[in-house]
Design a protein around this motif. Structure first.
Motif, PDB file in Angstrom:
ATOM      1  N   GLY A 106      -0.059  -3.228  18.538  1.00  0.00           N
ATOM      2  CA  GLY A 106      -0.154  -2.825  20.229  1.00  0.00           C
ATOM      3  C   GLY A 106       0.650  -3.927  20.858  1.00  0.00           C
ATOM      4  N   ARG A 107       1.397  -3.575  21.989  1.00  0.00           N
ATOM      5  CA  ARG A 107       2.213  -4.691  22.760  1.00  0.00           C
ATOM      6  C   ARG A 107       1.457  -5.379  23.649  1.00  0.00           C
ATOM      7  N   ASN A 108      -0.117  -5.166  23.969  1.00  0.00           N
ATOM      8  CA  ASN A 108      -0.869  -5.613  25.067  1.00  0.00           C
ATOM      9  C   ASN A 108      -1.794  -6.507  24.490  1.00  0.00           C
ATOM     10  N   GLN A 109      -1.674  -7.825  24.500  1.00  0.00           N
ATOM     11  CA  GLN A 109      -2.867  -8.668  23.671  1.00  0.00           C
ATOM     12  C   GLN A 109      -4.264  -8.491  24.541  1.00  0.00           C
ATOM     13  N   ASP A 110      -4.326  -8.270  25.664  1.00  0.00           N
ATOM     14  CA  ASP A 110      -5.468  -8.041  26.170  1.00  0.00           C
ATOM     15  C   ASP A 110      -6.402  -6.847  25.773  1.00  0.00           C
ATOM     16  N   LYS A 111      -5.610  -5.791  25.712  1.00  0.00           N
ATOM     17  CA  LYS A 111      -6.073  -4.507  25.222  1.00  0.00           C
ATOM     18  C   LYS A 111      -6.466  -4.902  23.494  1.00  0.00           C
ATOM     19  N   LEU A 112      -5.892  -5.338  22.909  1.00  0.00           N
ATOM     20  CA  LEU A 112      -6.140  -5.777  21.363  1.00  0.00           C
ATOM     21  C   LEU A 112      -7.390  -6.285  21.430  1.00  0.00           C
ATOM     22  N   ASN A 113      -7.472  -7.595  22.210  1.00  0.00           N
ATOM     23  CA  ASN A 113      -8.618  -8.378  22.153  1.00  0.00           C
ATOM     24  C   ASN A 113      -9.821  -7.567  22.520  1.00  0.00           C
ATOM     25  N   ALA A 114      -9.790  -6.563  23.483  1.00  0.00           N
ATOM     26  CA  ALA A 114     -10.912  -5.897  23.935  1.00  0.00           C
ATOM     27  C   ALA A 114     -11.476  -4.851  22.816  1.00  0.00           C
ATOM     28  N   ALA A 115     -10.306  -4.366  21.800  1.00  0.00           N
ATOM     29  CA  ALA A 115     -10.439  -3.420  20.970  1.00  0.00           C
ATOM     30  C   ALA A 115     -11.188  -4.239  19.713  1.00  0.00           C
ATOM     31  N   LYS A 116     -10.937  -5.518  19.540  1.00  0.00           N
ATOM     32  CA  LYS A 116     -11.478  -6.390  18.352  1.00  0.00           C
ATOM     33  C   LYS A 116     -12.847  -6.584  18.748  1.00  0.00           C
ATOM     34  N   LYS A 117     -13.007  -6.794  20.180  1.00  0.00           N
ATOM     35  CA  LYS A 117     -14.497  -7.173  20.672  1.00  0.00           C
ATOM     36  C   LYS A 117     -15.378  -5.774  20.476  1.00  0.00           C
ATOM     37  N   MET A 118     -14.703  -4.660  20.617  1.00  0.00           N
ATOM     38  CA  MET A 118     -15.587  -3.451  20.421  1.00  0.00           C
ATOM     39  C   MET A 118     -15.795  -3.238  18.981  1.00  0.00           C
ATOM     40  N   TYR A 119     -14.855  -3.469  18.249  1.00  0.00           N
ATOM     41  CA  TYR A 119     -14.999  -3.098  16.844  1.00  0.00           C
ATOM     42  C   TYR A 119     -14.722  -4.547  15.829  1.00  0.00           C
ATOM     43  N   PRO A 120     -15.539  -5.427  15.855  1.00  0.00           N
ATOM     44  CA  PRO A 120     -15.277  -6.696  15.158  1.00  0.00           C
ATOM     45  C   PRO A 120     -14.399  -6.563  13.785  1.00  0.00           C
ATOM     46  N   LYS A 121     -14.782  -5.346  13.103  1.00  0.00           N
ATOM     47  CA  LYS A 121     -13.984  -5.519  11.678  1.00  0.00           C
ATOM     48  C   LYS A 121     -12.612  -5.128  11.919  1.00  0.00           C
ATOM     49  N   LEU A 122     -11.910  -4.666  12.817  1.00  0.00           N
ATOM     50  CA  LEU A 122     -10.573  -4.530  13.062  1.00  0.00           C
ATOM     51  C   LEU A 122      -9.885  -5.670  12.929  1.00  0.00           C
ATOM     52  N   ILE A 123      -8.687  -5.652  12.350  1.00  0.00           N
ATOM     53  CA  ILE A 123      -7.546  -6.767  12.103  1.00  0.00           C
ATOM     54  C   ILE A 123      -6.584  -6.301  13.434  1.00  0.00           C
ATOM     55  N   ALA A 124      -6.310  -7.251  14.667  1.00  0.00           N
ATOM     56  CA  ALA A 124      -5.412  -6.587  15.490  1.00  0.00           C
ATOM     57  C   ALA A 124      -4.418  -7.506  15.557  1.00  0.00           C
ATOM     58  N   ALA A 170       8.829  -5.431  14.061  1.00  0.00           N
ATOM     59  CA  ALA A 170       8.382  -4.789  13.107  1.00  0.00           C
ATOM     60  C   ALA A 170       8.648  -5.619  11.838  1.00  0.00           C
ATOM     61  N   LEU A 171       9.460  -6.578  11.754  1.00  0.00           N
ATOM     62  CA  LEU A 171       9.467  -7.227  10.461  1.00  0.00           C
ATOM     63  C   LEU A 171       8.546  -8.338  10.545  1.00  0.00           C
ATOM     64  N   SER A 172       8.139  -8.871  11.525  1.00  0.00           N
ATOM     65  CA  SER A 172       7.105  -9.685  11.821  1.00  0.00           C
ATOM     66  C   SER A 172       5.651  -9.079  11.183  1.00  0.00           C
ATOM     67  N   LEU A 173       5.380  -7.887  11.735  1.00  0.00           N
ATOM     68  CA  LEU A 173       4.353  -7.078  11.344  1.00  0.00           C
ATOM     69  C   LEU A 173       4.148  -6.761   9.912  1.00  0.00           C
ATOM     70  N   PHE A 174       5.471  -6.436   9.317  1.00  0.00           N
ATOM     71  CA  PHE A 174       5.294  -6.286   7.999  1.00  0.00           C
ATOM     72  C   PHE A 174       5.140  -7.381   7.100  1.00  0.00           C
ATOM     73  N   ASN A 175       5.596  -8.484   7.561  1.00  0.00           N
ATOM     74  CA  ASN A 175       5.297  -9.723   6.872  1.00  0.00           C
ATOM     75  C   ASN A 175       3.756 -10.251   6.722  1.00  0.00           C
ATOM     76  N   GLN A 176       3.215  -9.975   8.134  1.00  0.00           N
ATOM     77  CA  GLN A 176       1.737 -10.144   8.522  1.00  0.00           C
ATOM     78  C   GLN A 176       0.774  -9.337   7.407  1.00  0.00           C
ATOM     79  N   VAL A 177       1.309  -8.109   7.389  1.00  0.00           N
ATOM     80  CA  VAL A 177       0.355  -6.992   6.785  1.00  0.00           C
ATOM     81  C   VAL A 177       0.573  -7.392   5.096  1.00  0.00           C
ATOM     82  N   SER A 178       1.757  -7.687   4.737  1.00  0.00           N
ATOM     83  CA  SER A 178       1.771  -8.148   3.430  1.00  0.00           C
ATOM     84  C   SER A 178       0.862  -9.254   3.057  1.00  0.00           C
ATOM     85  N   GLU A 179       0.934 -10.228   3.868  1.00  0.00           N
ATOM     86  CA  GLU A 179       0.326 -11.346   3.585  1.00  0.00           C
ATOM     87  C   GLU A 179      -1.505 -11.060   3.505  1.00  0.00           C
TER      88      GLU A 179
END
Length: 256
Positions: free
Chosen positions: A36-54, A65-74
């Motif tokens: 997502g585009r909002n880091q605060d929302k991503l942090n809140a989601a991660k706090k709610m569900y710790p198993k998430l990767i955000a 999009a390319l950076s996301l692909f590279n991170q997901v590949s790793e």
């Protein structure tokens, strides 16, 4: 389709339908990555569900999009790409040249249509390499019948619907095993339509039906009233148009 122990990437996963999807996929044993585009929302989601990767990312931007692909590949890659992210601008009077509906239409197409194609292209070879993989594209009830107060949004979803059907057929022709699901929601109770008084489906029920459809390999998943509107539109298109566009919507256009 077997979903347990798969890895899914959900765009727009920090709130609304995306966050509810993350919750339900986690519950059935799927590894979930959200973006997502909002880091605060991503942090809140991660706090709610710790198993998430955000991962912070704007899917409409090529560099993100390319950076996301590279991170997901790793992280080991994914089996399912859920193109959930979407935007809608406020209603415009298309007959009023002073309204900036062109800018709104470009924004909607960049996120709702071009952004999806961009991610699909990046992840396609990864998905094709898996024993069982899928892409979920979220279109809309408005890809069946347009809303005249959301004309450009409807158009972006029609474009995505035609692309989705064509992509499915192209993959069949080359004997790819990547499954292409199209999710057609009705109006869903999210912040995007918080000011609307129309009847809305809960994100919980929508995602429940999405998962059920995927498990049954139901490639076109029409949810709730979308199924009824689809059938009515086949035989009585004028009636379907009136159902989607009640007379009260005329007042919205007249005020602009």
């Amino acid at each position: 389709m077997e979903l347990k122990e798969k890895t899914i990437l959900i765009t727009g996963g920090a709130s609304g339908i995306g966050l509810e999807a993350a919750r339900q996929f986690l519950e059935i044993g799927t590894k979930v990555i959200i973006t997502g585009r909002n880091q605060d929302k991503l942090n809140a989601a991660k706090k709610m569900y710790p198993k998430l990767i955000a991962i912070k990312s704007d899917v409409s931007k090529a560099e993100d999009a390319l950076s996301l692909f590279n991170q997901v590949s790793e992280l080991g890659g994914i089996d399912i790409l859920y193109n959930n992210a979407g935007v809608g601008v406020k209603p415009f009077n298309l007959g009023n040249p002073n309204n900036k509906h062109l800018e709104g239409a470009i924004y909607e197409m960049e996120v709702n249509y071009f952004g999806v194609i961009q991610l699909n292209n990046l992840f396609m070879e990864m998905l094709k390499s898996r024993n069982e993989a899928a892409i979920i594209n979220t279109t809309s009830i408005l890809s069946i019948v347009p809303s005249f107060i959301e004309a450009t949004y409807s158009s972006s979803k029609v474009a995505l619907a035609f692309y989705t059907k064509s992509l499915r057929r192209h993959l069949e022709i080359i004997n790819s095993q990547v499954k292409i699901f199209e999710l057609l929601p009705p109006l869903v109770d999210t912040n995007l339509v918080a000011d609307r008084e129309d009847k809305k489906m809960s994100p919980e029920e929508l995602v429940k039906q999405l998962i059920n459809g995927m498990q049954k390999d139901q490639y076109t998943i029409r949810v709730g009233v979308t199924r009824l509107v689809y059938q009515i539109n086949r035989f009585f298109p004028k009636l379907a148009f009136k159902l989607i566009n009640p007379t009260k919507d005329n007042k919205i256009i007249q005020k602009q």
